[in-house]
Write an enzyme that holds these catalytic residues in place. Structure first.
Site, mmCIF file in Angstrom:
data_model
loop_
_atom_site.group_PDB
_atom_site.id
_atom_site.type_symbol
_atom_site.label_atom_id
_atom_site.label_comp_id
_atom_site.label_asym_id
_atom_site.label_seq_id
_atom_site.Cartn_x
_atom_site.Cartn_y
_atom_site.Cartn_z
ATOM 1 N N ASP A 1 0.874 -1.179 0.000
ATOM 2 C CA ASP A 1 0.000 0.000 0.000
ATOM 3 C C ASP A 1 0.912 1.230 0.000
ATOM 4 O OD1 ASP A 1 -2.153 1.683 0.074
ATOM 5 O OD2 ASP A 1 -2.673 1.291 2.172
ATOM 6 N N TYR A 2 1.689 1.346 -1.067
ATOM 7 C CA TYR A 2 2.774 2.329 -1.112
ATOM 8 C C TYR A 2 2.220 3.720 -1.421
ATOM 9 C CZ TYR A 2 7.501 4.086 -1.793
ATOM 10 O OH TYR A 2 8.675 4.791 -1.666
#
Length: 260
Positions: free
Chosen positions: A185-186
């Protein structure tokens, strides 16, 4: 990272945490509808996260793994009873949505691309979690539930029905490989900097060994979303390494993400 002073009712907190919470100032630092995060202002500071039973198990596992590599906070306690609870040490600095970082978008873009390249360059042969199979399984499950949101990439998904999009995934899913360590979940809120120096990654519960294009997709998306412009897309790709990126795979990821 916002901190709102609150009063916690100890009867709602597992007893193992009572000594830590007693006589400490407590702040709500939540940014999700499904989880609560409390900052405990004692010693150097702690974060206590809670969400429904079973939902923090993978996050605790991956946070411990990231911490072993010096990339995240230490997990001091993980407890699963009526709900899940995870206690971590404090991370110094602010996340990348802080005004200090948003006001210098070029440097922010370069920092984000560099940190992602370095993350993906690490040896992850001992990582306990594989990403791709569960990632695709979630897409299938949500497709069957009728969940489909093309808003992440309207230029790609605007003309695709849910059935068309799912068939697109089925025809290309074997293009994804488990070969780098993913954050999962960058996004800007999940990268912590201390005066531009990398401090830690947070919210790594979607991480594992997976395909680099998942994180690349989210890196591009978060810059566009948080900076309100797509002008930094090429800069991010160049900073990460254009030769490492397959644009067709990025399109595939955008279609998969439409299924949540």
């Amino acid at each position: 990272m916002l901190k709102t002073p609150i009063n916690l009712n100890l009867t709602t907190i597992p007893p193992v945490f009572h000594p830590l919470i007693s006589n400490a100032d407590i702040y709500d630092s939540s940014c999700s509808a499904t989880a609560r995060v409390y900052f405990i202002d004692k010693d150097d500071g702690y974060y206590l996260k809670t969400s429904p039973k079973g939902t923090l198990k993978k996050e605790a596992t991956m946070t411990k793994y990231f911490a072993q590599k010096g990339l995240s906070a230490n997990v001091l306690e993980y407890l699963s009873d009526e709900n899940d609870w995870m206690l971590t040490s404090r991370i110094h600095g602010e996340d990348c949505t802080h005004a200090m970082y948003l006001e210098d978008p070029k440097r922010l873009c370069d920092t984000l691309s560099e940190r992602l390249y370095l993350l993906h360059s690490l040896d992850c042969s001992d990582c306990p979690v594989k990403h791709t199979a569960s990632y695709l399984a979630t897409a299938t499950e949500n497709y069957k539930k009728g969940l489909y949101d093309p808003s992440y990439s309207p230029e790609i998904l605007g003309s695709l029905s849910s059935d068309d999009a799912y068939n697109y995934v089925l025809q290309r899913q074997d293009q994804l490989f488990d070969n780098v360590l993913l954050h999962g979940d960058y996004c800007l809120p999940n990268v912590m900097l201390d005066n531009w120096k990398f401090s830690a990654f947070i919210d790594v519960g979607n991480g594992g060994v997976g395909d680099r294009h998942v994180d690349v997709f989210w890196g591009i998306w978060t810059l566009s979303y948080n900076l309100k412009t797509q002008k930094y897309t090429d800069r991010f790709i160049d900073g990460y390494g254009k030769s490492l990126i397959d644009m067709d795979k990025l399109k595939l990821i955008s279609v998969i993400e439409a299924f949540g």
